[in-house]
Design an enzyme around this catalytic site. Structure first.
Site, PDB file in Angstrom:
ATOM      1  NE  ARG A  10      61.531  80.917   9.284  1.00 24.60           N
ATOM      2  CZ  ARG A  10      60.291  81.326   9.125  1.00 24.60           C
ATOM      3  NH1 ARG A  10      59.308  80.658   9.640  1.00 24.60           N
ATOM      4  NH2 ARG A  10      60.032  82.404   8.406  1.00 24.60           N
ATOM      5  CB  CYS A  68      63.990  88.616   3.855  1.00 22.88           C
ATOM      6  SG  CYS A  68      64.634  89.504   2.457  1.00 22.88           S
ATOM      7  CG  ASP A  69      60.704  84.101   4.220  1.00 25.40           C
ATOM      8  OD1 ASP A  69      60.487  84.326   3.023  1.00 25.40           O
ATOM      9  OD2 ASP A  69      61.575  83.348   4.627  1.00 25.40           O
ATOM     10  N   PRO A  70      62.241  86.086   7.677  1.00 28.92           N
ATOM     11  CG  PRO A  70      64.054  87.490   8.117  1.00 28.92           C
ATOM     12  CD  PRO A  70      62.706  87.464   7.486  1.00 28.92           C
TER      13      PRO A  70
END
Lengths: 793, 793
Positions: A615, A477-479
């Protein structure tokens, strides 16, 4: 107002304004089109990178597919303007751009077509869109029939957006010889080394008409005049001016003068799409509207039928009849279709993220396992000899890693055994483990078994001294790009995911006869779980991670990002949570993350930058990874609930993934229940006004996991090395359900009933009790009648 | 319908539809806004890269400024909707988006403001836009006055586009405490190393109102409703709903309920622009609408005045009165302003192309020579020790070479002496030649003289065995990327340009007392000219170059790209063309390249790819470099004509650069005569229908060369080391002209008259004949009366 059609093959909507973003989507081997109920369209085709042939009115950025697609007046669309030549009245079908409310309106989002039936100005208007199975091309039918008892004089104006093609070179004209509007452009480039790339592109957009038009217009500005799109000046003239576009925004607009007797209907058919050369356009005219075959059909009709067959290939291995018709409709018609879309198109990228690629193809295990098998091989061929999996899987020799795939993520290895296990469950094809495959950085070929051993060993190595896995610039979920970018911060979730991967892999190894290796990984899993409990249990739930500066986050002390769903789901999956911890974390999720639209990814949503997390905290509260009901993550939680037998919560949350059951809920989400979007807006407790809205983005790893929830959980019809294990987990409110399960070329007709006098589940196959519910020795081509008796609730 | 205002400070237009792309533009130290007469706007500000605060409705590509800007319904704009509360009628000023033709309409593109005066619905409406001198900010006034004799009840709705800000995070709301609409976003990024860049950006857009509004709306969709931009549903309600935008497209829309007595006027003032923090917005409220100064004025009014003063600084050194009022208006008001814009803003890039940077700053020699001096030093500091000039000049420590600056071009060295010569002409400041400056790749400091020697030597080295200069992937006007990318092809133009640069540099060296060096360069120029004539003369004109495969192009045999203007201009400048060749090539240009709108860059325009020439052949015929009337190139031709005394042709072509003299011509070009665009559409003989259309792009190196045409050519008032040389070249049709020439702090009032009995020009200063027309010993602060007597035609 919103309901499935009788056969379930369509979802229907009877208002153009109630659900303005309602849409359907179609795809084939080379393209995808997302068609809005009001006539707007987003279409992409692969050459090999995704490209457009119907453009925005300005120079649009090339980017990945965006959620919550904004529509605006000049958004690309496909419309039919209709003018009553006697009264001068003008409408447009399906609704945009004139926006005159029709007398009747029906939008039908279908599996293999998108259709409208509209009544306005005393006319019955039908539009339909289909695709061929291989080419990037839209097949349109547009027809008009009189409803009044008088003769009618009309002008029909098919209008297809071309938009701003290129600052380098763009034009549009009508080509008599092709009977087509042809817009030509040159894709801009500046470096000489980029020329060979642009030289092969399909830079033309054409609208090819089966019936010769009476007039046409190629200039967007001239078409609109001062009247604008909603009341084009050119339509007030007797005839379109027939003007070229020369370095102006082109449009494909035609005019047909039509006289209709009472009850008479006229139909027009068109091809709209991209081409590189005029010869290609000419060839399409011949192929689709040329000589008829013996049965009197043109290529157009044959292509429509082939397409229906192509879509029909994408059935799953499950047909259900339950007390929940919304679930039935979705599972029987739309869920396998959405899985099939992912498996066949890889989301229209040439470099899918590794975790997406593996999961999307995991879903193909249920539809066409050979595709899944090939995909696992493709992925492992790009693994490094160190065991590390890349951030994206390159699917085309010219492709390169783009966007998020240029940011190092640390989780890709975990997905390999997890996704492979489904393939093995479904097929029993353990031969894949012995396939020999090289590495990206070494010609040495080793077995898939060894590949995955190395992936697991890589996860064991990339840990800190406590045994927690480094997060680097992100994991799933690359946050969270700033938790561990200095190389110190760790991911709680990834540590659990590693433990789960070790367990899954240990099971596979053991079944494959590698007991020693299996025991090693099982021990690794146990040790990892101990580590997880030592450093990450926060009293009522698990923390998300520990930053470069050793700050534990996703914990009670945090005002925002206090609890994350993923560590809870995976603590259930990996076995870290004992019975007490399970109950505590489940209660915490219910209290803090559950909403009417599903469980949120984290809560409360971040409303301001938190620099040690990064991010995710800059994403809009309630969207994407920042507190949305992120369905992919939610699906894992549901899957985990089934794994620990929490079937009531699991069903309740599963049901929240699909818009419905009532119209109010569908209106709230703003989306027809024909796909699961990647998210619904979350931040329910912070911004209740917007919560529940669909992202309208149907690219999501959610769907194969929902299928696994159904197969492994709700209906309990999971494959095993020995056969099919029948262990349904029906919710208490269901007294019965029946289903057809296709499994390794056998078919099982399963009826599940609660009956008095039953204390534990009893499984009968063709009337014979099967003691452990494990059906072995199923024969290819056979149909079995299975009865499952369950205790009363 | 189209005319300058009485003072010449404005250009006026009385129809919103006759010239739909008519526009004005304003700039200051940090921003630029290009304002269309119908209310559309393109605004950019520097932080340090160009950014927007009023966005398109979709994710727009970041790119260089594009020609022929397309407008469309949701193009960013600034509008005032007005509703008559008694009749419900709705209009919008200035014209978009409602597009109701007003009773009277006046658009005034001014030097320091852009204004509208409109009569509609019995109301007089005024809008005006100004900027402060330093901040990125728009200062708006909007006023309404009744024209009818009755009391009026109105609602006024200022509407400012925010558009699609970011897929990462965007919202909009009304902030009571700031009395402002504030839209907030986070610029998307994915790599952790990009975070520091985005973290400092001004990601908010605000509309700050001096007067508290009665209602507001922050959601674009809710503002429009089903009515759309041209008839917003929300305006049919009594009051705007006051809704926030939460991850929706924001808008800044306010509502003022106004009651006006007969003849009464109400004015509202607004600030619109970007900000990083709310504190900045608060500070702007205080600065512009806070405490009044002793004279009763607010900061808003002071800023307006300061801006007028700022713009007034940009006067040139020439005021003319001639028989050509269109020329007078343009030269006295708009031409120095356009030069000043270039010099002050560097086209809003942080990495201007080296040739642009040098020429733009060359223009500042006439306005503020210290800026020119500093720019030459900045450019030479980025030269390599080898003499090579870079493709772009980096103006900010964070900047990097982008777009076309990543493509190697071979011409940058030639511009250094050519541009410097103007600075020397104008100032006589030879001290710059002795300034010591390091190189980009060496700390060694050498004099400017030595820097330029090395630049010239670099040009002498980068040649083939014939002595023709390699073109690499392009030279000036960067179109021909495939002529010489293999390292073999050569540029005819660049070879001539080198010869010209050698000559110019030789003159400067000689004046600076370096006779030996001067002689060397002069000999180099002569030898180069011989080479040019040997390999490039085609019988009636000069060829453009020779490809990698030794194909000479730009010659009679070519069907397209048969003749190029640049080799002809520069053959005149460098002295390659003898008298006979001069006449032949001038005739060829007249026959093949001259059009009613100027001379084309090449003809016939390429209509298909020619792979040995490259990118130019892929540009749209008649645009940009492919056969447009490319004014920058045309200006050189005119300059060259003056250099060889061809004053009639020169004036004729000079006049074609400025829209006019009649309305028909202005309508044809589609642009008000307040700037010279980078091109007018060419391909006049191939596509006459579109020829003449303005690109509407005011970034162009044309303007300082037009100024040089006036100073060195038409009026003949060029500086020399010794003083001012008076050598007018008036066209035969002019019997007289007068001008004021500001020169080295002296002022000369020059009257030029044709008189009987005069055989060659006679120059009188304060009544005294100056034998050679060279005015020396001019005293600072003195005003001189100069009379120039010319022979009758």
């Amino acid at each position: 107002m919103i309901h499935p059609s009788e056969t379930g093959e369509f979802y229907e909507l009877t208002s153009p304004t109630a659900l303005p973003k309602a849409s359907g989507f179609l795809w084939n081997d080379t393209m995808m089109i997302h068609m809005n109920c009001r006539g707007y369209a987003v279409a992409q085709f692969m050459q090999p990178e995704p490209a457009k042939y119907s453009h925005a009115p300005n120079l649009e950025m090339k980017t990945f597919m965006q959620p919550e697609q904004p529509y605006y007046a000049h958004h690309p669309g496909r419309f039919l303007y209709v003018k009553d030549e006697e009264t001068g009245e003008i409408i447009s079908a399906p609704y945009e751009p004139v926006r005159r409310e029709p007398d009747r309106y029906l939008f039908r989002a279908g599996k293999a077509s998108i259709e409208w039936k509209i009544e306005s100005l005393g006319l019955h208007i039908e539009l339909s869109l289909r695709l061929p199975r291989a080419e990037p091309l839209e097949l349109w039918r547009m027809s008009v029939r009189t409803l009044s008892g008088t003769k009618r004089k009309l002008s029909l104006y098919p209008y297809f957006t071309v938009g701003y093609m290129s600052w380098m070179n763009q034009s549009g004209e009508y080509r008599e010889d092709l009977q087509a509007m042809v817009a030509t452009s040159v894709t801009p480039y500046q470096k000489v080394q980029d020329y060979p790339k642009i030289n092969g592109l399909k830079d033309k957009t054409f609208l090819l008409a089966e019936t010769k038009p009476d007039a046409w217009e190629a200039s967007q500005d001239r078409f609109e005049g001062e009247g604008g799109l909603w009341s084009p000046s050119s339509l007030k003239e007797d005839q379109l001016a027939g003007g070229d576009a020369r370095y102006e925004t082109p449009v494909c607009a035609l005019q047909y003068r039509v006289e209709l007797n009472p009850g008479e209907e006229k139909e027009f058919r068109f091809l709209f799409g991209p081409a590189r050369t005029e010869e290609q356009i000419r060839a399409m005219r011949e192929a689709y509207f040329g000589a008829r075959s013996a049965d009197g059909r043109t290529g157009f009709e044959r292509a429509e039928e082939e397409y229906a067959a192509y879509i029909a290939e994408g059935i799953g291995c499950l047909d259900i009849q339950t007390p929940d018709p919304g679930l039935d409709n979705f599972v029987n018609h739309w869920l396998p279709r959405q899985m099939d879309y992912h498996g066949k198109t890889n989301r229209l990228t040439t470099d899918p993220q590794t975790r997406n690629y593996l999961q999307d193809n995991m879903g193909m295990s249920y539809i066409e396992p050979s595709i899944a098998r090939a995909a696992f091989r493709t992925a492992l061929r790009q693994q490094k000899a160190s065991g590390e999996m890349p951030d994206g899987i390159i699917l085309h020799p010219d492709a390169e890693l783009k966007y998020i795939n240029q940011v190092p993520h640390s989780d890709h290895c975990v997905w390999v055994p997890i996704c492979l296990s489904t393939y093995l469950d479904e097929t029993g094809d353990t031969s894949i483990l012995m396939d020999e495959i090289p590495f990206a950085d070494s010609a040495e070929s080793v077995t898939v078994l060894e590949h995955i051993n190395r992936a697991m060993q890589w996860l064991m190595r990339t840990r800190d001294e406590r045994g927690l896995n480094y997060i680097d610039q992100g994991d799933w979920c690359d946050p969270m790009n700033m938790v561990g970018y200095k190389g110190i911060g760790v991911s709680g979730w990834l540590t659990m995911a590693s433990a789960y991967a070790f367990r899954v892999w240990a099971d596979i190894c053991e079944e494959a006869g590698h007991a020693v290796v299996a025991a090693e990984f099982r021990q690794q899993a146990d040790e990892t779980n101990e580590t997880v409990n030592r450093y990450l249990w926060d009293g009522d739930w698990y923390a998300r991670g520990i930053t470069d500066d050793q700050v534990v986050f996703g914990v009670k002390e945090d005002k925002e990002g206090r609890i994350f769903i993923n560590p809870q789901s995976w603590a259930l999956l990996c076995g870290a949570a004992d019975e007490e911890k399970q109950q505590r974390l489940i209660r915490s999720v219910e209290e803090q993350l559950e909403t009417p639209y599903g469980v949120e990814k984290l809560a409360p949503s971040y409303t301001a930058m938190r620099e040690d997390v990064g991010r995710v905290t800059q994403k809009h509260p309630g969207t994407a990874e920042n507190g949305a009901v992120y369905n992919h993550a939610a699906a894992f939680y549901i899957y985990a609930l089934y794994q620990v037998g929490e079937k009531e919560s699991a069903y309740r949350l599963l049901r929240k993934m699909i818009p419905g059951p009532n119209e109010e809920d569908i209106l709230r989400r703003g989306q027809l229940p024909i796909f699961i979007p990647n998210y619904y807006r979350g931040a329910y407790r912070q911004f209740p006004h917007t919560a529940g809205r669909s992202s309208h983005l149907f690219n999501t790893g959610t769907v194969p996991w929902v299928y696994r929830c159904l197969i492994d959980g709700l209906f309990g019809v999971q494959g095993t090395p020995q056969g099919l294990a029948i262990r349904p987990q029906l919710p208490a409110e269901w007294n019965e359900a029946s289903l057809t399960r296709r499994f390794r070329s056998a078919e099982l007709r399963i009826a599940i009933k609660r009956q008095p006098g039953v204390s534990t589940a009893e499984v009968y196959v063709d009337g014979v009790l099967v003691e452990d519910g494990l059906l072995t020795d199923l024969k290819e081509g056979h149909t079995y009648e299975v009865l499952v008796k369950l205790p009363l609730k």
